[in-house]
Design an enzyme around this catalytic site. Sequence first.
Site, mmCIF file in Angstrom:
data_model
loop_
_atom_site.group_PDB
_atom_site.id
_atom_site.type_symbol
_atom_site.label_atom_id
_atom_site.label_comp_id
_atom_site.label_asym_id
_atom_site.label_seq_id
_atom_site.Cartn_x
_atom_site.Cartn_y
_atom_site.Cartn_z
ATOM 1 N N CYS A 171 0.817 -1.225 0.000
ATOM 2 C CA CYS A 171 0.000 0.000 0.000
ATOM 3 C C CYS A 171 0.846 1.268 0.000
ATOM 4 O O CYS A 171 0.343 2.364 -0.252
ATOM 5 C CB CYS A 171 -0.934 0.005 1.201
ATOM 6 S SG CYS A 171 -1.988 -1.438 1.230
ATOM 7 N N HIS A 230 -3.736 6.802 3.697
ATOM 8 C CA HIS A 230 -4.105 5.536 3.065
ATOM 9 C C HIS A 230 -5.513 5.161 3.533
ATOM 10 O O HIS A 230 -5.840 5.310 4.706
ATOM 11 C CB HIS A 230 -3.098 4.459 3.465
ATOM 12 C CG HIS A 230 -3.429 3.126 2.903
ATOM 13 N ND1 HIS A 230 -3.655 2.937 1.558
ATOM 14 C CD2 HIS A 230 -3.612 1.906 3.487
ATOM 15 C CE1 HIS A 230 -3.938 1.666 1.345
ATOM 16 N NE2 HIS A 230 -3.930 1.024 2.498
ATOM 17 N N ASN A 277 -10.087 -0.430 0.202
ATOM 18 C CA ASN A 277 -8.631 -0.319 0.192
ATOM 19 C C ASN A 277 -8.098 -0.761 -1.185
ATOM 20 O O ASN A 277 -8.137 -1.937 -1.518
ATOM 21 C CB ASN A 277 -8.083 -1.212 1.312
ATOM 22 C CG ASN A 277 -6.562 -1.196 1.392
ATOM 23 O OD1 ASN A 277 -5.882 -0.656 0.522
ATOM 24 N ND2 ASN A 277 -6.037 -1.806 2.436
#
Length: 331
Positions: free
Chosen positions: A115, A258, A288
């Site tokens: 990520c 994030h 996500n």
Amino acid sequence: MKKKVKILSTGSYLPAKILTNFDLEKMVDTSDEWISTRTGIKERRIVEENVATSDIAAEAARVCLKKANLTADDVDTIIVATITPDMFFPSTACMVHKKLGGKNEPAAFDISAACSGFIYGLTLAEDLLISGKSKNLLLIAADTMSKFTNWKDRNTCVLFGDGAGAMLLTSTEDENEENSILSTCLGANGNYDELLYIPAGGSRMPASLETVQKNLHTVVMSGKEVFKVAVTKMVETALKACSLANISPQQLDLLIPHQANLRIINAVGERLGVDLSKVFINVHKYGNMSAATVIVGLDEAISQGKVKKGSILELVTFGGGFTWGAAIIKL
Ligand code: UT7
């Protein structure tokens, strides 16, 4: 004269297909209520079966090139941050080069930082541009997490989505700070490897009938443990990047964390002392999207007018590895 990096444009691409929490209720033992309250996610985008990461990466790149009025022939470096490549090799960046067409032969390679891939890529991009090794660089972050999800595991399948974002960067000798990167900061700790990973399919556990039967080619996560470290490390790295840029978190016009879980996003904003009205959120729409998350967020924040010329923003990420990173950008 010292070279500086200038952001020419940003772009993003989200697959059209929407998978809602209500759709998931029909697939696993879950509920819209559980997913909404525990994560903030309401829906996510999912690619069609025949679509791979390079397809959505190339779409985001095309948007970026068009906005900057450039073509693939103007680009001398393509970096793709992804953990869901089309295949082990050739790289997804090479696939993107093929899809964008043109006659030039740029440097093209992938980076793997889960990520945090976009911030890792941005840091690398900055050095390539400042050293003069690249003039126009296309940085893409794209993931098709749906292809590596165990759709029978309610612990993970409700969390992820697919998407791609891109940024076109150039080097300049212009002293003006507009569209520049004020600081970046990276970190990792490999001791946390088994809290968030895909066990099989690599050289440690090559694909076999057994690995496929046991669903070992999909994401495995210890959510609670990841949550705690995510908050601590995102706050730590966000503060470090602020200090490197000589600003305080309160001076940020927008914080783009994030987007893994709304509770993580809120906790990071609160601990940094950033007013929640200045914390960007799109986790409810996309879940996500791994590496793509913060660049899609930045592109949306710009197109929705949430930031303007002169705004100072911070992107901060956390992901498998564990890896983390932050960047301060001045528009
Ligand atoms: O991008 C990389 C970073 N990733 C992250 O940052 C993710 C970090 N972790 C999280 O976001 C959260 O830990 C989760 C959303 C994954 C889980 O939330 P939680 O509040 O930590 O829940 P939990 O794992 O403690 O589970 C609570 C309960 C469990 O039941 P029991 O054992 O208490 O009976 C789970 O089995 O919720 C159950 N559960 C579910 N129930 C309904 C887990 N997933 C689901 C589900 N639907 N989808």
